[in-house]
Write an enzyme that holds these catalytic residues in place. Structure first.
Site, PDB file in Angstrom:
ATOM      1  NE  ARG A 176      -2.180  -1.266   3.475  1.00 24.37           N
ATOM      2  CZ  ARG A 176      -2.546  -0.955   4.710  1.00 24.37           C
ATOM      3  NH1 ARG A 176      -3.693  -0.368   4.939  1.00 24.37           N
ATOM      4  NH2 ARG A 176      -1.769  -1.239   5.734  1.00 24.37           N
ATOM      5  CG  ASN A 187      -3.960  -4.401   3.353  1.00 22.72           C
ATOM      6  OD1 ASN A 187      -3.421  -4.308   2.260  1.00 22.72           O
ATOM      7  ND2 ASN A 187      -3.263  -4.371   4.473  1.00 22.72           N
TER       8      ASN A 187
END
Length: 90
Positions: free
Chosen positions: A18, A36
């Site tokens: 990320r 996520n």
């Protein structure tokens, strides 16, 4: 400007994916979000010019770091959305 939902599968959680995706998006001028999922995948909603989004996805696919192992990317076009920035959803 187009918006896409990008679903990334593989070893993409717990490896800085990320953060790396956010850094890349900011470098390319892509806006949107990354988060996520409980499935172990990562979902990205990205807005930008078509060629820029293709470059973004290519770089996601080819590995942002040695620890990230992308096995599949699924892309769906969405109605255009405007975001102020690219941010990580915790």
């Amino acid at each position: 400007m187009i918006t896409q939902h990008i679903l990334v599968s593989g070893q993409v959680q717990g490896v800085g994916f990320r953060w790396s995706a956010s850094k890349l998006a900011k470098q390319l001028g892509v806006t949107g979000t990354v988060q996520n999922l409980e499935t172990g995948q990562v979902a990205i909603v990205a807005s930008g010019e078509d060629a820029v989004l293709k470059d973004f996805v290519d770089q996601l696919q080819n590995g942002l770091s040695p620890w990230i192992q992308v096995t599949d990317i699924t892309i769906k076009n969405l109605p255009g959305q405007e975001f102020q920035e690219f941010r990580i959803i915790i």
